[in-house]
Motif scaffolding. Structure first.
Motif, PDB file in Angstrom:
ATOM      1  N   VAL A  44       0.841  -1.197   0.000  1.00  0.00           N
ATOM      2  CA  VAL A  44       0.000   0.000   0.000  1.00  0.00           C
ATOM      3  C   VAL A  44       0.876   1.247   0.000  1.00  0.00           C
ATOM      4  O   VAL A  44       0.625   2.204  -0.754  1.00  0.00           O
ATOM      5  CB  VAL A  44      -0.953  -0.011   1.205  1.00  0.00           C
ATOM      6  CG1 VAL A  44      -1.679   1.333   1.329  1.00  0.00           C
ATOM      7  CG2 VAL A  44      -1.968  -1.140   1.074  1.00  0.00           C
ATOM      8  N   GLU A  45       1.912   1.270   0.825  1.00  0.00           N
ATOM      9  CA  GLU A  45       2.808   2.422   0.878  1.00  0.00           C
ATOM     10  C   GLU A  45       3.436   2.686  -0.481  1.00  0.00           C
ATOM     11  O   GLU A  45       3.571   3.843  -0.910  1.00  0.00           O
ATOM     12  CB  GLU A  45       3.893   2.188   1.925  1.00  0.00           C
ATOM     13  CG  GLU A  45       3.392   2.243   3.366  1.00  0.00           C
ATOM     14  CD  GLU A  45       4.490   1.941   4.368  1.00  0.00           C
ATOM     15  OE1 GLU A  45       5.667   1.817   3.935  1.00  0.00           O
ATOM     16  OE2 GLU A  45       4.194   1.834   5.572  1.00  0.00           O
ATOM     17  N   LEU A  46       3.839   1.622  -1.168  1.00  0.00           N
ATOM     18  CA  LEU A  46       4.420   1.774  -2.496  1.00  0.00           C
ATOM     19  C   LEU A  46       3.423   2.401  -3.457  1.00  0.00           C
ATOM     20  O   LEU A  46       3.759   3.338  -4.210  1.00  0.00           O
ATOM     21  CB  LEU A  46       4.869   0.407  -3.024  1.00  0.00           C
ATOM     22  CG  LEU A  46       5.347   0.366  -4.481  1.00  0.00           C
ATOM     23  CD1 LEU A  46       6.633   1.182  -4.647  1.00  0.00           C
ATOM     24  CD2 LEU A  46       5.555  -1.080  -4.932  1.00  0.00           C
ATOM     25  N   GLN A  47       2.207   1.931  -3.457  1.00  0.00           N
ATOM     26  CA  GLN A  47       1.214   2.408  -4.423  1.00  0.00           C
ATOM     27  C   GLN A  47       0.750   3.831  -4.142  1.00  0.00           C
ATOM     28  O   GLN A  47       0.531   4.609  -5.069  1.00  0.00           O
ATOM     29  CB  GLN A  47       0.012   1.456  -4.436  1.00  0.00           C
ATOM     30  CG  GLN A  47       0.359   0.076  -4.989  1.00  0.00           C
ATOM     31  CD  GLN A  47      -0.837  -0.864  -4.945  1.00  0.00           C
ATOM     32  OE1 GLN A  47      -1.631  -0.923  -5.871  1.00  0.00           O
ATOM     33  NE2 GLN A  47      -0.956  -1.604  -3.852  1.00  0.00           N
ATOM     34  N   VAL A  48       0.603   4.197  -2.868  1.00  0.00           N
ATOM     35  CA  VAL A  48       0.100   5.544  -2.568  1.00  0.00           C
ATOM     36  C   VAL A  48       1.210   6.593  -2.621  1.00  0.00           C
ATOM     37  O   VAL A  48       0.931   7.786  -2.625  1.00  0.00           O
ATOM     38  CB  VAL A  48      -0.611   5.586  -1.195  1.00  0.00           C
ATOM     39  CG1 VAL A  48      -1.753   4.587  -1.159  1.00  0.00           C
ATOM     40  CG2 VAL A  48       0.363   5.363  -0.047  1.00  0.00           C
ATOM     41  N   SER A  49       2.462   6.149  -2.651  1.00  0.00           N
ATOM     42  CA  SER A  49       3.577   7.107  -2.690  1.00  0.00           C
ATOM     43  C   SER A  49       3.658   7.832  -4.028  1.00  0.00           C
ATOM     44  O   SER A  49       4.199   8.940  -4.110  1.00  0.00           O
ATOM     45  CB  SER A  49       4.902   6.388  -2.408  1.00  0.00           C
ATOM     46  OG  SER A  49       5.212   5.461  -3.441  1.00  0.00           O
ATOM     47  N   ASP A  50       3.147   7.237  -5.082  1.00  0.00           N
ATOM     48  CA  ASP A  50       3.127   7.878  -6.401  1.00  0.00           C
ATOM     49  C   ASP A  50       1.893   7.381  -7.150  1.00  0.00           C
ATOM     50  O   ASP A  50       1.903   6.306  -7.745  1.00  0.00           O
ATOM     51  CB  ASP A  50       4.401   7.541  -7.180  1.00  0.00           C
ATOM     52  CG  ASP A  50       4.483   8.287  -8.515  1.00  0.00           C
ATOM     53  OD1 ASP A  50       3.488   8.946  -8.894  1.00  0.00           O
ATOM     54  OD2 ASP A  50       5.536   8.213  -9.168  1.00  0.00           O
TER      55      ASP A  50
ATOM     56  N   GLU B 238       2.594  -8.130 -10.566  1.00  0.00           N
ATOM     57  CA  GLU B 238       3.848  -7.422 -10.298  1.00  0.00           C
ATOM     58  C   GLU B 238       4.101  -7.319  -8.796  1.00  0.00           C
ATOM     59  O   GLU B 238       5.231  -7.543  -8.317  1.00  0.00           O
ATOM     60  CB  GLU B 238       3.806  -6.026 -10.912  1.00  0.00           C
ATOM     61  CG  GLU B 238       3.892  -6.010 -12.431  1.00  0.00           C
ATOM     62  CD  GLU B 238       3.647  -4.627 -13.007  1.00  0.00           C
ATOM     63  OE1 GLU B 238       4.145  -4.371 -14.113  1.00  0.00           O
ATOM     64  OE2 GLU B 238       2.954  -3.807 -12.357  1.00  0.00           O
ATOM     65  N   LEU B 239       3.072  -6.990  -8.051  1.00  0.00           N
ATOM     66  CA  LEU B 239       3.228  -6.858  -6.598  1.00  0.00           C
ATOM     67  C   LEU B 239       3.514  -8.203  -5.959  1.00  0.00           C
ATOM     68  O   LEU B 239       4.357  -8.309  -5.061  1.00  0.00           O
ATOM     69  CB  LEU B 239       1.959  -6.242  -5.998  1.00  0.00           C
ATOM     70  CG  LEU B 239       1.679  -4.789  -6.397  1.00  0.00           C
ATOM     71  CD1 LEU B 239       0.280  -4.384  -5.971  1.00  0.00           C
ATOM     72  CD2 LEU B 239       2.713  -3.855  -5.774  1.00  0.00           C
TER      73      LEU B 239
END
Length: 316
Positions: free
Chosen positions: A219-225, A234-235
């Protein structure tokens, strides 16, 4: 048990009090929370909890034997049931425990939590709730042993009867709140006394810390950009998490699919930009990952009920 800010933790302060209730405020880097607490009987309290934050630390360490019932009205909360094992309480759930391991970090997957808690000091019951009615026959210590086996927690979905009990505890006029709550709590305790509990208590799917940490990192990866899109494949590969287990764990934590979560996150981010900036809608759409403004407008309307332009237009 005397309820004071110092008993609840260093991040909680008393902001007002009168003869009816006390209001405590929790402040964390991720947001704020309010707890409005009423004393119903000696040693028996009800607290209305409204938190707008992603996580918090509880420093509460009871110095007496407690029996606690929590009802989630909206939102979601993560409980560490045992070291490294997590369960999730969602809207409509009740959770019963004795607060023996409450000094820990808590996570709110949806960034908010609204509900109430009922707290009974078992050392005060001889002068409190048990003596309101002569034929009130609930044995609270026995009930605590039944539902909090070996200091565990009991979680269940609210059925029709228990939904009715809790629905009537919210939004009460102040002048009838305390007497009304007394009656409804007695009804709730009698319901729980006669509840058939499965051997070993109510089992709720749990997830290990390694699984939970991976999902939160996704979630952190996706909401960061928000301009970037990731497929589940992919995840799954990047985080070494088999896709079937990844989907199950994500829904267990957040209560929805990953696609639903990210769609709502993008639309909420877009709504905030529309409300607080003068950026053109086309730029806002691009900022949350939509190169096609028409598609963005359709998704926004499905989530918010109005188009982006209507959302920005001041109400008459």
């Amino acid at each position: 048990m005397e309820i004071e800010a110092g008993n609840l933790g260093d991040n909680i302060q008393l902001i007002c009090t009168d003869e009816n209730c006390s209001v405590f405020q929790m402040k964390e880097e991720s947001g704020e929370g309010l707890m409005t607490m009423y004393t119903l009987f000696p040693g028996c309290y009800i607290a209305y909890n409204d938190y707008h934050m992603s996580c918090c630390h509880s420093g509460f360490q009871p110095k007496t034997d407690l029996f606690c019932i929590d009802h989630c009205r909206e939102g979601r909360i993560e409980w560490e049931r045992s070291p490294g094992r997590y369960v999730y309480v969602s809207s409509g759930d009740i959770q019963v425990d004795c607060r023996q391991a409450h000094a820990k970090d808590f996570f709110f997957p949806l960034n908010h939590y609204h509900g109430l808690g009922i707290y009974v000091d078992l050392n005060y019951t001889d002068n409190g709730v048990l003596h309101m009615m002569d034929d009130f026959s609930v044995d609270l210590k026995q009930l605590a042993q039944k539902l909090c086996l070996k200091n565990s927690c009991f979680i269940m979905r609210s059925g029709q009867q228990i939904d009715r009990i809790f629905s009537e505890l919210y939004d009460l006029p102040e002048h009838v709140r305390k007497p009304y709550c007394k009656i409804k709590i007695m009804e709730l305790l009698m319901f729980l006394q006669n509840l058939d509990v499965p051997a070993g208590g109510e089992e709720r799917p749990y997830f290990y810390k390694t699984q939970v940490d991976k999902i939160k990192s996704m979630v952190e990866l996706q909401v960061s950009d928000l301009t970037k899109w990731y497929t589940q494949e992919e995840l799954s590969k990047s985080f070494a998490f088999p896709i079937t287990g990844m989907k199950r764990c994500f829904k267990g934590i957040y209560g929805c699919t990953m696609a639903e979560y990210m769609k709502n996150y993008r639309m909420n981010a877009a709504a905030e930009m529309i409300r607080t900036t003068k950026l053109p809608i086309i730029e806002i759409a691009a900022a949350v990952g939509y190169e096609n403004p028409g598609k963005f407008s359709g998704v926004f309307r499905a989530c918010k009920g109005v188009t982006p332009t209507q959302y920005r237009k001041p109400a008459d």
